[in-house]
Design a protein around this motif. Structure first.
Motif, PDB file in Angstrom:
ATOM      1  N   VAL A   1    -113.316  11.714   4.888  1.00 18.08           N
ATOM      2  CA  VAL A   1    -114.081  11.835   6.137  1.00 18.08           C
ATOM      3  C   VAL A   1    -114.194  10.472   6.818  1.00 18.08           C
ATOM      4  O   VAL A   1    -113.965  10.338   8.027  1.00 18.08           O
ATOM      5  CB  VAL A   1    -115.481  12.422   5.861  1.00 18.08           C
ATOM      6  CG1 VAL A   1    -116.386  12.266   7.087  1.00 18.08           C
ATOM      7  CG2 VAL A   1    -115.377  13.884   5.477  1.00 18.08           C
ATOM      8  N   ALA A   2    -114.531   9.447   6.048  1.00 20.19           N
ATOM      9  CA  ALA A   2    -114.684   8.108   6.616  1.00 20.19           C
ATOM     10  C   ALA A   2    -113.366   7.579   7.172  1.00 20.19           C
ATOM     11  O   ALA A   2    -113.334   6.978   8.252  1.00 20.19           O
ATOM     12  CB  ALA A   2    -115.226   7.154   5.550  1.00 20.19           C
ATOM     13  N   ASP A   3    -112.270   7.807   6.450  1.00 20.87           N
ATOM     14  CA  ASP A   3    -110.971   7.320   6.918  1.00 20.87           C
ATOM     15  C   ASP A   3    -110.520   8.055   8.185  1.00 20.87           C
ATOM     16  O   ASP A   3    -109.983   7.437   9.117  1.00 20.87           O
ATOM     17  CB  ASP A   3    -109.912   7.475   5.821  1.00 20.87           C
ATOM     18  CG  ASP A   3    -110.046   6.434   4.726  1.00 20.87           C
ATOM     19  OD1 ASP A   3    -110.406   5.287   5.042  1.00 20.87           O
ATOM     20  OD2 ASP A   3    -109.796   6.761   3.549  1.00 20.87           O
ATOM     21  N   LEU A   4    -110.727   9.368   8.227  1.00 20.72           N
ATOM     22  CA  LEU A   4    -110.342  10.133   9.418  1.00 20.72           C
ATOM     23  C   LEU A   4    -111.173   9.711  10.631  1.00 20.72           C
ATOM     24  O   LEU A   4    -110.651   9.578  11.742  1.00 20.72           O
ATOM     25  CB  LEU A   4    -110.517  11.626   9.156  1.00 20.72           C
ATOM     26  CG  LEU A   4    -109.537  12.267   8.179  1.00 20.72           C
ATOM     27  CD1 LEU A   4    -109.913  13.720   7.916  1.00 20.72           C
ATOM     28  CD2 LEU A   4    -108.107  12.187   8.699  1.00 20.72           C
TER      29      LEU A   4
ATOM     30  N   VAL B   1    -103.644   7.625  -6.064  1.00 27.43           N
ATOM     31  CA  VAL B   1    -104.921   6.897  -6.107  1.00 27.43           C
ATOM     32  C   VAL B   1    -104.686   5.414  -5.836  1.00 27.43           C
ATOM     33  O   VAL B   1    -105.436   4.777  -5.086  1.00 27.43           O
ATOM     34  CB  VAL B   1    -105.625   7.108  -7.461  1.00 27.43           C
ATOM     35  CG1 VAL B   1    -106.803   6.156  -7.601  1.00 27.43           C
ATOM     36  CG2 VAL B   1    -106.110   8.547  -7.584  1.00 27.43           C
ATOM     37  N   LEU B   2    -103.635   4.852  -6.426  1.00 30.98           N
ATOM     38  CA  LEU B   2    -103.313   3.449  -6.153  1.00 30.98           C
ATOM     39  C   LEU B   2    -102.869   3.252  -4.707  1.00 30.98           C
ATOM     40  O   LEU B   2    -103.192   2.225  -4.085  1.00 30.98           O
ATOM     41  CB  LEU B   2    -102.229   2.955  -7.113  1.00 30.98           C
ATOM     42  CG  LEU B   2    -102.711   2.514  -8.494  1.00 30.98           C
ATOM     43  CD1 LEU B   2    -101.513   2.163  -9.379  1.00 30.98           C
ATOM     44  CD2 LEU B   2    -103.639   1.313  -8.385  1.00 30.98           C
ATOM     45  N   GLN B   3    -102.138   4.216  -4.156  1.00 30.87           N
ATOM     46  CA  GLN B   3    -101.763   4.147  -2.741  1.00 30.87           C
ATOM     47  C   GLN B   3    -103.021   4.078  -1.878  1.00 30.87           C
ATOM     48  O   GLN B   3    -103.102   3.281  -0.936  1.00 30.87           O
ATOM     49  CB  GLN B   3    -100.938   5.387  -2.348  1.00 30.87           C
ATOM     50  CG  GLN B   3     -99.486   5.375  -2.796  1.00 30.87           C
ATOM     51  CD  GLN B   3     -98.581   4.663  -1.809  1.00 30.87           C
ATOM     52  OE1 GLN B   3     -99.030   4.008  -0.872  1.00 30.87           O
ATOM     53  NE2 GLN B   3     -97.279   4.787  -2.007  1.00 30.87           N
ATOM     54  N   TRP B   4    -104.003   4.922  -2.198  1.00 28.07           N
ATOM     55  CA  TRP B   4    -105.249   4.917  -1.429  1.00 28.07           C
ATOM     56  C   TRP B   4    -105.997   3.599  -1.599  1.00 28.07           C
ATOM     57  O   TRP B   4    -106.473   3.023  -0.613  1.00 28.07           O
ATOM     58  CB  TRP B   4    -106.146   6.084  -1.867  1.00 28.07           C
ATOM     59  CG  TRP B   4    -107.486   5.987  -1.205  1.00 28.07           C
ATOM     60  CD1 TRP B   4    -107.808   6.354   0.076  1.00 28.07           C
ATOM     61  CD2 TRP B   4    -108.670   5.430  -1.766  1.00 28.07           C
ATOM     62  NE1 TRP B   4    -109.128   6.060   0.341  1.00 28.07           N
ATOM     63  CE2 TRP B   4    -109.677   5.502  -0.776  1.00 28.07           C
ATOM     64  CE3 TRP B   4    -108.975   4.884  -3.010  1.00 28.07           C
ATOM     65  CZ2 TRP B   4    -110.974   5.038  -0.998  1.00 28.07           C
ATOM     66  CZ3 TRP B   4    -110.259   4.423  -3.238  1.00 28.07           C
ATOM     67  CH2 TRP B   4    -111.242   4.503  -2.240  1.00 28.07           C
ATOM     68  N   ARG B   5    -106.093   3.110  -2.810  1.00 28.02           N
ATOM     69  CA  ARG B   5    -106.815   1.844  -3.048  1.00 28.02           C
ATOM     70  C   ARG B   5    -106.175   0.693  -2.281  1.00 28.02           C
ATOM     71  O   ARG B   5    -106.877  -0.143  -1.697  1.00 28.02           O
ATOM     72  CB  ARG B   5    -106.839   1.528  -4.545  1.00 28.02           C
ATOM     73  CG  ARG B   5    -107.818   2.375  -5.353  1.00 28.02           C
ATOM     74  CD  ARG B   5    -107.727   2.049  -6.840  1.00 28.02           C
ATOM     75  NE  ARG B   5    -107.937   0.615  -7.078  1.00 28.02           N
ATOM     76  CZ  ARG B   5    -107.604   0.007  -8.210  1.00 28.02           C
ATOM     77  NH1 ARG B   5    -107.028   0.694  -9.197  1.00 28.02           N
ATOM     78  NH2 ARG B   5    -107.824  -1.276  -8.364  1.00 28.02           N
ATOM     79  N   ALA B   6    -104.846   0.640  -2.293  1.00 28.54           N
ATOM     80  CA  ALA B   6    -104.150  -0.433  -1.578  1.00 28.54           C
ATOM     81  C   ALA B   6    -104.399  -0.332  -0.081  1.00 28.54           C
ATOM     82  O   ALA B   6    -104.691  -1.337   0.596  1.00 28.54           O
ATOM     83  CB  ALA B   6    -102.658  -0.386  -1.883  1.00 28.54           C
TER      84      ALA B   6
ATOM     85  N   ALA C   1    -104.540   5.291   4.277  1.00 26.64           N
ATOM     86  CA  ALA C   1    -105.505   5.747   3.271  1.00 26.64           C
ATOM     87  C   ALA C   1    -105.759   7.243   3.410  1.00 26.64           C
ATOM     88  O   ALA C   1    -105.802   7.973   2.419  1.00 26.64           O
ATOM     89  CB  ALA C   1    -106.811   4.966   3.411  1.00 26.64           C
ATOM     90  N   SER C   2    -105.933   7.715   4.644  1.00 28.26           N
ATOM     91  CA  SER C   2    -106.179   9.144   4.849  1.00 28.26           C
ATOM     92  C   SER C   2    -104.963   9.970   4.440  1.00 28.26           C
ATOM     93  O   SER C   2    -105.100  11.067   3.882  1.00 28.26           O
ATOM     94  CB  SER C   2    -106.557   9.421   6.307  1.00 28.26           C
ATOM     95  OG  SER C   2    -105.510   9.061   7.192  1.00 28.26           O
ATOM     96  N   LEU C   3    -103.759   9.446   4.667  1.00 28.63           N
ATOM     97  CA  LEU C   3    -102.549  10.155   4.261  1.00 28.63           C
ATOM     98  C   LEU C   3    -102.495  10.315   2.744  1.00 28.63           C
ATOM     99  O   LEU C   3    -102.147  11.388   2.227  1.00 28.63           O
ATOM    100  CB  LEU C   3    -101.312   9.410   4.758  1.00 28.63           C
ATOM    101  CG  LEU C   3     -99.956   9.999   4.359  1.00 28.63           C
ATOM    102  CD1 LEU C   3     -99.801  11.417   4.903  1.00 28.63           C
ATOM    103  CD2 LEU C   3     -98.814   9.109   4.870  1.00 28.63           C
ATOM    104  N   ALA C   4    -102.851   9.261   2.005  1.00 24.78           N
ATOM    105  CA  ALA C   4    -102.853   9.342   0.541  1.00 24.78           C
ATOM    106  C   ALA C   4    -103.845  10.391   0.058  1.00 24.78           C
ATOM    107  O   ALA C   4    -103.553  11.171  -0.859  1.00 24.78           O
ATOM    108  CB  ALA C   4    -103.189   7.981  -0.060  1.00 24.78           C
TER     109      ALA C   4
ATOM    110  N   ALA D   1    -103.404  18.193  -1.545  1.00 24.42           N
ATOM    111  CA  ALA D   1    -102.313  19.168  -1.732  1.00 24.42           C
ATOM    112  C   ALA D   1    -102.621  20.496  -1.055  1.00 24.42           C
ATOM    113  O   ALA D   1    -102.448  21.570  -1.638  1.00 24.42           O
ATOM    114  CB  ALA D   1    -102.041  19.379  -3.223  1.00 24.42           C
ATOM    115  N   GLY D   2    -103.098  20.418   0.187  1.00 26.71           N
ATOM    116  CA  GLY D   2    -103.365  21.629   0.954  1.00 26.71           C
ATOM    117  C   GLY D   2    -104.714  22.273   0.698  1.00 26.71           C
ATOM    118  O   GLY D   2    -105.053  23.282   1.308  1.00 26.71           O
ATOM    119  N   ASN D   3    -105.508  21.693  -0.187  1.00 28.55           N
ATOM    120  CA  ASN D   3    -106.832  22.247  -0.511  1.00 28.55           C
ATOM    121  C   ASN D   3    -107.871  21.128  -0.479  1.00 28.55           C
ATOM    122  O   ASN D   3    -108.281  20.615  -1.529  1.00 28.55           O
ATOM    123  CB  ASN D   3    -106.802  22.906  -1.892  1.00 28.55           C
ATOM    124  CG  ASN D   3    -108.134  23.526  -2.269  1.00 28.55           C
ATOM    125  OD1 ASN D   3    -108.983  23.776  -1.403  1.00 28.55           O
ATOM    126  ND2 ASN D   3    -108.340  23.760  -3.551  1.00 28.55           N
ATOM    127  N   PRO D   4    -108.333  20.730   0.720  1.00 30.78           N
ATOM    128  CA  PRO D   4    -109.260  19.595   0.831  1.00 30.78           C
ATOM    129  C   PRO D   4    -110.546  19.761   0.036  1.00 30.78           C
ATOM    130  O   PRO D   4    -111.151  18.765  -0.380  1.00 30.78           O
ATOM    131  CB  PRO D   4    -109.555  19.526   2.343  1.00 30.78           C
ATOM    132  CG  PRO D   4    -108.403  20.206   2.986  1.00 30.78           C
ATOM    133  CD  PRO D   4    -107.974  21.279   2.037  1.00 30.78           C
TER     134      PRO D   4
END
Length: 227
Positions: free
Chosen positions: A144-147, A89-94, A104-107, A113-116
């Motif tokens: 969706v927004a990041d992708l 979550v912190l990775q995504w926020r950063a 962000a999309s990778l985080a 974990a394979g189940n979007p």
């Protein structure tokens, strides 16, 4: 004075750096804020325990230094459990604060974990209110927004079909899909439209069914006119 600040920063720890950060941010003193950020990058020698890394990253985010927060978070990678969830979550926020939509999309994909579909029920903080509380959004919508921002429209469009039964945001996601799907090639668009129509009909969203049919007809007409 600048000399006093530099002397303080040479020995300051996290509990001293956080109020300094808040003060310089309130003053709009970017130069001194960067000095605090530089100290935060070196305040504890690596390897650091997880709690120090997370606390350090939180302070850097509050200092509006998201790239530095990402650097600190990359010092370790928890393997599983609640610690990994907090770290991701912190990775995504950063990454989001740094407008790095690929990271962000990778985080978020790692959070899935394979189940979007599980991201539909995971609320993530997007904006801090004046009272200190956080406004949140479902992680599925954020992914969706990041992708879409990195040009992965096909994957973003597919995610909009993953709302679980009874999700109040399902109709809104399908309506958003109309815009995304219309830009896809026909062979990719048609199966997505079919799934969307089935979901909208099953939910009794007849207005949305009409909107989807109209969008499909308009897209087909546009394609035929180009041909």
């Amino acid at each position: 004075s600048d000399a006093q600040l530099r002397t303080l920063l040479r020995s300051a720890d996290l509990d001293q750096l956080e109020p300094l950060c808040a003060r310089f941010l309130a003053e709009g003193n970017i130069a001194r804020l960067r000095l605090v950020g530089q100290r935060l990058l070196t305040v504890r020698p690596a390897p650091q325990p997880l709690e120090v890394v997370l606390a350090n990253a939180e302070i850097l985010l509050s200092c509006r230094l998201p790239v530095a927060a990402g650097i600190v978070l990359d010092r370790l990678s928890p393997s599983q459990g609640a610690e990994r969830l907090q770290w991701l979550v912190l990775q995504w926020r950063a990454a989001e604060a740094a407008l790095d939509h690929g990271r962000a999309s990778l985080a978020l994909e790692r959070l899935a974990a394979g189940n979007p579909a599980r991201l539909a029920s995971l609320q993530l903080p997007v904006r801090q209110r004046p009272d200190g509380s956080w406004a949140t959004r479902p992680a599925l919508d954020l992914l969706v927004a990041d992708l879409e921002a990195v040009g992965r429209s096909r994957e973003a469009a597919s995610l909009l079909l993953l709302s679980p039964p009874g999700d109040g945001s399902a109709a809104e996601r399908l309506a958003q899909g109309v815009r995304l799907w219309s830009s896809l090639p026909e062979q990719e668009r048609e199966p997505l439209m079919e799934q969307a129509l089935e979901q909208a009909a099953a939910a009794g969203s007849w207005g949305l069914v009409s909107e989807l049919l109209a969008a499909e007809a308009a897209t087909a007409t546009c394609v035929n006119s180009v041909i």
